[in-house]
Design a protein around this motif. Structure first.
Motif, mmCIF file in Angstrom:
data_model
loop_
_atom_site.group_PDB
_atom_site.id
_atom_site.type_symbol
_atom_site.label_atom_id
_atom_site.label_comp_id
_atom_site.label_asym_id
_atom_site.label_seq_id
_atom_site.Cartn_x
_atom_site.Cartn_y
_atom_site.Cartn_z
ATOM 1 N N ARG A 1 2.249 6.869 -5.023
ATOM 2 C CA ARG A 1 2.412 7.379 -3.667
ATOM 3 C C ARG A 1 1.976 6.286 -2.687
ATOM 4 O O ARG A 1 1.438 5.264 -3.080
ATOM 5 C CB ARG A 1 1.545 8.620 -3.452
ATOM 6 N N ALA A 2 2.230 6.525 -1.413
ATOM 7 C CA ALA A 2 1.817 5.559 -0.399
ATOM 8 C C ALA A 2 0.299 5.568 -0.269
ATOM 9 O O ALA A 2 -0.344 6.618 -0.324
ATOM 10 C CB ALA A 2 2.461 5.921 0.944
ATOM 11 N N LEU A 3 -0.262 4.386 -0.108
ATOM 12 C CA LEU A 3 -1.708 4.289 0.063
ATOM 13 C C LEU A 3 -2.129 4.834 1.417
ATOM 14 O O LEU A 3 -1.430 4.667 2.417
ATOM 15 C CB LEU A 3 -2.154 2.833 -0.045
ATOM 16 N N SER A 4 -3.286 5.484 1.472
ATOM 17 C CA SER A 4 -3.854 5.892 2.747
ATOM 18 C C SER A 4 -4.569 4.702 3.369
ATOM 19 O O SER A 4 -4.873 3.708 2.697
ATOM 20 C CB SER A 4 -4.840 7.046 2.539
ATOM 21 N N TYR A 5 -4.863 4.801 4.664
ATOM 22 C CA TYR A 5 -5.604 3.717 5.307
ATOM 23 C C TYR A 5 -6.989 3.553 4.685
ATOM 24 O O TYR A 5 -7.495 2.432 4.562
ATOM 25 C CB TYR A 5 -5.725 3.981 6.809
ATOM 26 N N GLY A 6 -7.609 4.664 4.309
ATOM 27 C CA GLY A 6 -8.918 4.576 3.667
ATOM 28 C C GLY A 6 -8.870 3.758 2.390
ATOM 29 O O GLY A 6 -9.758 2.945 2.121
ATOM 30 N N GLU A 7 -7.821 3.951 1.595
ATOM 31 C CA GLU A 7 -7.666 3.183 0.357
ATOM 32 C C GLU A 7 -7.381 1.716 0.647
ATOM 33 O O GLU A 7 -7.891 0.823 -0.027
ATOM 34 C CB GLU A 7 -6.555 3.802 -0.486
ATOM 35 N N MET A 8 -6.555 1.455 1.672
ATOM 36 C CA MET A 8 -6.268 0.068 2.027
ATOM 37 C C MET A 8 -7.531 -0.685 2.436
ATOM 38 O O MET A 8 -7.714 -1.853 2.088
ATOM 39 C CB MET A 8 -5.251 0.023 3.171
ATOM 40 N N LEU A 9 -8.395 -0.007 3.168
ATOM 41 C CA LEU A 9 -9.597 -0.670 3.681
ATOM 42 C C LEU A 9 -10.604 -1.013 2.581
ATOM 43 O O LEU A 9 -11.505 -1.821 2.796
ATOM 44 C CB LEU A 9 -10.265 0.218 4.742
#
Length: 278
Positions: free
Chosen positions: A14-22
């Motif tokens: 699935r698409a990464l959330s911003y929290g995961e990206m950070l």
């Protein structure tokens, strides 16, 4: 293409959330700052909608760019939002206080260390030909549609595959389209051409709206904040338009853009006079 964020097998589906990206350890400092700024804007917009404040969320959609910048004391980074000058007045102190509260709340929960929001005008795209651009704008002209499509910032006001330079133009377009599709009969309706690029005698010109109705063409302009100072130039340009086959010219005062009733009155008068050949 490899994913720099190295997601887990579950997240990769699935698409990464911003929290995961950070949480990625591969982010460079400038990449992380850009991501933090976008994260804050995304969370603020989403929370505003979910808390019932749709109007404020819609204003955030008008933001052209966002970035982190050092505050005046050089102590911490602020979230800076850049908006078109035509929309700057919508970002008053009440909205700023609301955004600052949201920014602080989100920042504390995500440990982002950003608690202040500022708004600035978006800088125009300029180059070595800036003198000609300034002279044209002093004369009441604006860059053509072709030039606008070359600007790197994405359009924030798109509808029916047509681009607008600000919210006011899009609002007028929607009310014109309402006349076109819902009020006027199909066999006797209007055509709407927003921001068409063309030429009249002596100059290249881009009216806000070119409207055809009952075999006649008219121009509907939206007055900017400096309209009074350019009134003599506007009168001269209107004479050129009439001499070039434009049957009628009218204007929407910038003060009327926040009132549907006032815009409707201008449009009704415009179409009534455009249809009258006298």
């Amino acid at each position: 293409m490899t994913n720099d964020f190295s997601p887990s097998s579950a997240a990769s589906k699935r698409a990464l959330s911003y929290g995961e990206m950070l949480t990625s350890e591969n982010l460079l400092e400038h990449e992380r700052e850009a991501l933090v700024a976008e994260t804050l804007v995304a969370y603020m917009s989403t929370l505003l909608v979910r808390r019932g404040d749709v109007a404020s969320a819609q204003l955030l959609l008008q933001v052209d760019r966002w970035q982190l910048e050092w505050d005046q004391g050089g102590h911490e980074k602020d979230l800076v939002l850049e908006v078109d000058p035509a929309n700057l007045s919508h970002f008053g102190e009440d909205l700023l206080q609301k955004l600052r509260g949201l920014c602080k709340e989100i920042s504390e929960r995500l440990s982002l260390d950003v608690s202040w929001v500022e708004v600035k005008e978006t800088l125009p795209v300029v180059g070595p030909g800036w003198r000609d651009v300034v002279q044209r704008e002093i004369s009441g002209e604006r860059p053509s549609n072709q030039a606008r499509r070359l600007q790197p910032s994405p359009h924030r006001w798109l509808e029916d595959n047509l681009a607008f330079t600000n919210e006011g133009e899009q609002r007028v377009y929607r009310l014109l389209k309402h006349r076109q599709e819902k009020i006027l009969p199909p066999e006797e309706t209007i055509s709407i051409f927003p921001l068409p690029n063309g030429r009249i005698a002596g100059r290249t010109w881009e009216p806000d709206f070119l409207i055809t109705y009952k075999g006649r063409a008219g121009v509907l302009e939206i007055d900017g904040p400096h309209h009074n100072a350019r009134r003599a130039l506007d009168v001269t340009r209107e004479h050129l338009m009439h001499d070039s086959g434009i049957a009628y010219v009218d204007r929407v005062p910038v003060e009327a853009l926040d009132s549907r009733q006032e815009i409707d009155q201008v449009i009704d008068r415009f179409l009534r006079r455009l249809a009258d050949p006298r």
